[in-house]
Design a protein around this motif. Sequence first.
Motif, PDB file in Angstrom:
ATOM      1  N   ALA A 140      97.469  36.854 128.099  1.00  0.00           N
ATOM      2  CA  ALA A 140      96.732  35.891 128.922  1.00  0.00           C
ATOM      3  C   ALA A 140      95.460  35.407 128.237  1.00  0.00           C
ATOM      4  N   GLY A 141      94.904  36.228 127.323  1.00  0.00           N
ATOM      5  CA  GLY A 141      93.734  35.773 126.573  1.00  0.00           C
ATOM      6  C   GLY A 141      92.470  36.575 126.757  1.00  0.00           C
ATOM      7  N   VAL A 142      92.559  37.851 127.137  1.00  0.00           N
ATOM      8  CA  VAL A 142      91.340  38.644 127.302  1.00  0.00           C
ATOM      9  C   VAL A 142      90.607  38.802 125.977  1.00  0.00           C
ATOM     10  N   ILE A 143      89.296  38.965 126.068  1.00  0.00           N
ATOM     11  CA  ILE A 143      88.455  39.249 124.907  1.00  0.00           C
ATOM     12  C   ILE A 143      88.712  40.653 124.382  1.00  0.00           C
ATOM     13  N   GLY A 144      89.020  41.565 125.288  1.00  0.00           N
ATOM     14  CA  GLY A 144      89.270  42.956 124.967  1.00  0.00           C
ATOM     15  C   GLY A 144      89.423  43.708 126.278  1.00  0.00           C
ATOM     16  N   PHE A 145      89.348  45.028 126.209  1.00  0.00           N
ATOM     17  CA  PHE A 145      89.551  45.869 127.380  1.00  0.00           C
ATOM     18  C   PHE A 145      88.302  46.711 127.643  1.00  0.00           C
ATOM     19  N   LYS A 146      87.951  46.848 128.912  1.00  0.00           N
ATOM     20  CA  LYS A 146      86.755  47.617 129.303  1.00  0.00           C
ATOM     21  C   LYS A 146      87.174  48.877 130.032  1.00  0.00           C
ATOM     22  N   ALA A 147      86.641  50.013 129.599  1.00  0.00           N
ATOM     23  CA  ALA A 147      86.924  51.297 130.231  1.00  0.00           C
ATOM     24  C   ALA A 147      85.627  51.998 130.585  1.00  0.00           C
ATOM     25  N   PHE A 148      85.644  52.709 131.688  1.00  0.00           N
ATOM     26  CA  PHE A 148      84.543  53.574 132.096  1.00  0.00           C
ATOM     27  C   PHE A 148      84.913  55.013 131.770  1.00  0.00           C
ATOM     28  N   MET A 149      84.012  55.723 131.111  1.00  0.00           N
ATOM     29  CA  MET A 149      84.198  57.145 130.862  1.00  0.00           C
ATOM     30  C   MET A 149      83.510  57.979 131.933  1.00  0.00           C
ATOM     31  N   SER A 150      82.902  57.284 132.907  1.00  0.00           N
ATOM     32  CA  SER A 150      82.335  57.942 134.087  1.00  0.00           C
ATOM     33  C   SER A 150      82.662  57.075 135.296  1.00  0.00           C
ATOM     34  N   ASN A 151      82.343  57.556 136.463  1.00  0.00           N
ATOM     35  CA  ASN A 151      82.666  56.852 137.702  1.00  0.00           C
ATOM     36  C   ASN A 151      82.046  55.462 137.721  1.00  0.00           C
ATOM     37  N   SER A 152      82.867  54.429 137.960  1.00  0.00           N
ATOM     38  CA  SER A 152      82.372  53.055 137.987  1.00  0.00           C
ATOM     39  C   SER A 152      81.663  52.712 139.283  1.00  0.00           C
ATOM     40  N   GLY A 153      81.846  53.527 140.310  1.00  0.00           N
ATOM     41  CA  GLY A 153      81.295  53.219 141.622  1.00  0.00           C
ATOM     42  C   GLY A 153      82.252  52.450 142.506  1.00  0.00           C
ATOM     43  N   LEU A 154      83.426  52.067 141.964  1.00  0.00           N
ATOM     44  CA  LEU A 154      84.423  51.303 142.704  1.00  0.00           C
ATOM     45  C   LEU A 154      85.773  52.004 142.606  1.00  0.00           C
ATOM     46  N   ASP A 155      86.368  52.317 143.767  1.00  0.00           N
ATOM     47  CA  ASP A 155      87.647  53.030 143.775  1.00  0.00           C
ATOM     48  C   ASP A 155      88.753  52.234 143.094  1.00  0.00           C
ATOM     49  N   SER A 185      79.469  60.875 130.039  1.00  0.00           N
ATOM     50  CA  SER A 185      80.431  61.925 130.342  1.00  0.00           C
ATOM     51  C   SER A 185      80.599  62.091 131.854  1.00  0.00           C
ATOM     52  N   GLU A 186      81.806  61.855 132.350  1.00  0.00           N
ATOM     53  CA  GLU A 186      82.068  62.045 133.782  1.00  0.00           C
ATOM     54  C   GLU A 186      81.900  63.505 134.206  1.00  0.00           C
ATOM     55  N   PRO A 187      82.433  64.490 133.471  1.00  0.00           N
ATOM     56  CA  PRO A 187      82.214  65.879 133.899  1.00  0.00           C
ATOM     57  C   PRO A 187      80.742  66.250 133.994  1.00  0.00           C
ATOM     58  N   LEU A 188      79.949  65.815 133.023  1.00  0.00           N
ATOM     59  CA  LEU A 188      78.532  66.174 133.049  1.00  0.00           C
ATOM     60  C   LEU A 188      77.779  65.433 134.150  1.00  0.00           C
ATOM     61  N   THR A 189      77.958  64.109 134.257  1.00  0.00           N
ATOM     62  CA  THR A 189      77.214  63.361 135.279  1.00  0.00           C
ATOM     63  C   THR A 189      77.624  63.796 136.682  1.00  0.00           C
ATOM     64  N   ARG A 190      78.907  64.098 136.877  1.00  0.00           N
ATOM     65  CA  ARG A 190      79.357  64.570 138.195  1.00  0.00           C
ATOM     66  C   ARG A 190      78.749  65.935 138.510  1.00  0.00           C
ATOM     67  N   HIS A 191      78.744  66.818 137.514  1.00  0.00           N
ATOM     68  CA  HIS A 191      78.180  68.155 137.721  1.00  0.00           C
ATOM     69  C   HIS A 191      76.699  68.082 138.071  1.00  0.00           C
ATOM     70  N   PHE A 192      75.941  67.332 137.309  1.00  0.00           N
ATOM     71  CA  PHE A 192      74.501  67.232 137.573  1.00  0.00           C
ATOM     72  C   PHE A 192      74.239  66.559 138.924  1.00  0.00           C
ATOM     73  N   SER A 193      75.049  65.578 139.289  1.00  0.00           N
ATOM     74  CA  SER A 193      74.858  64.876 140.567  1.00  0.00           C
ATOM     75  C   SER A 193      75.186  65.786 141.744  1.00  0.00           C
ATOM     76  N   GLU A 194      76.235  66.567 141.607  1.00  0.00           N
ATOM     77  CA  GLU A 194      76.592  67.485 142.692  1.00  0.00           C
ATOM     78  C   GLU A 194      75.514  68.536 142.904  1.00  0.00           C
ATOM     79  N   LEU A 195      74.956  69.052 141.824  1.00  0.00           N
ATOM     80  CA  LEU A 195      73.863  70.013 141.954  1.00  0.00           C
ATOM     81  C   LEU A 195      72.643  69.376 142.629  1.00  0.00           C
ATOM     82  N   ALA A 196      72.343  68.126 142.249  1.00  0.00           N
ATOM     83  CA  ALA A 196      71.180  67.448 142.817  1.00  0.00           C
ATOM     84  C   ALA A 196      71.364  67.192 144.306  1.00  0.00           C
ATOM     85  N   ARG A 197      72.538  66.713 144.685  1.00  0.00           N
ATOM     86  CA  ARG A 197      72.780  66.426 146.106  1.00  0.00           C
ATOM     87  C   ARG A 197      72.781  67.698 146.940  1.00  0.00           C
ATOM     88  N   ALA A 198      73.259  68.787 146.369  1.00  0.00           N
ATOM     89  CA  ALA A 198      73.292  70.058 147.097  1.00  0.00           C
ATOM     90  C   ALA A 198      71.891  70.530 147.459  1.00  0.00           C
TER      91      ALA A 198
END
Length: 453
Positions: A140-155, A185-198
Amino acid sequence: MLELLVRGGTLVTPAGERRADLGITGGQLVEVGEELTGAATRTLDAAGLHVFPGGLDVHVHLNEPGRTHWEGFETGTRALAAGGATSFFDMPLNSSPPVLDAATFQEKRALGEAKSLLDFGLWGGLTPLNLDKLDELAGAGVIGFKAFMSNSGLDEFPAADDATLYEGLRAAKRLGLPVAVHAESEPLTRHFSELARARGAHTAREYLETRPVLAELEAVQRALLYAGELGAKLHLVHLSSGAAVALALEARARGVDVSTETCPHYLHFTEADLERVGAALKCAPPLRPQAVQDDLWAALLRGEIDMVGSDHSPAPPDRKTSENFFALWGGVSGAQSTLSVLLTDGHARRGLPLAALAALSALNPARRFGLPQKGALEVGRDADFALVELGREWTLTREDLQDRWKQNPYVGSTFSGQVRATYLRGQPIFQGDQFDGAGRGRLLTPRRSAGAV
């Protein structure tokens, strides 16, 4: 007979600055030289102004279709044009539906061709949901592909796990296209966020602690490892630290095909500003301490960063209003201010050569992403340029802003150098505070397997 003759400006070229005229016909530069003598239908006096190649912002979120009330092609491209940009690449998420297949690509393309003032390219998504759609996106003509290595905030745009990223890079290699990654890093950012929210964390300072530079470095290393193993083209978006840039340079020395991007907000603001300004400066990766910003600037001044993209990611005011900083939408509205930051913080304050500035904002993106018609003031290229009054000191006000919600955190900043006009393919898009809405942008499709910057 030339259609437009631009007289007396100081051109900013890869070789440096030179006083020269531009001759334009059919939307292209057909003559570049001192005191051109050919007749012209129109003449533009650029005396006293610097003529920059039109900016190519490779990282913009305009969110149309589906979230046009956040930002759309009409308002977003007005902001870009007012900042001296003539082309941009729109990211695949935040629009609803996101660009994950050819049908969603064509839907966004049609809206862009109907509403965008500027030429545009479209990124396609790389998620666990659409690995089987990458070929059709390339077609179709995309410039390239975009990936998130952590949560994008959108399901609807989930993060790429290791297997998805690896297989996506493999497919992109075969297709001759780059993969752009949000490297945290999704594992690291999720871990630190869960500790903070707790523990009930809710402040800006506590948010900063959940996304350390370490999380960026871990993800960058992993992405570089996969890209090197596969021989794939990798683009690291919005790097926030000089240490991340250094990892990319080390990998490039080993033969990894990688390009690097940072953003104006990492160059202009620090984490102290985040605590002062608040919601308008929440982003991921977050703003960093002064020492980290100093390292980032040092890397840029050494020529180790390939491009600067705005990562313009607006949201309605209700998404930027909460006493809980963790609940705020993360995104900075800055499409209009990228060139201003480079001119002021880079050229005026740190001696960044104008040729290097133009490479960061125009030439390097065009080279990296396979757009030989863009990026420089040379015969045969599109007549895209911005006229800048280089020494003018001015202060950005909310009334100057063109984006939908006008939540730009640079308001109140004093800049050195102001865009006076922006031309796309020889046609005025922005002049003073006026816009010519008659022109419409065209889709940009890449020359596959473009070279390194």
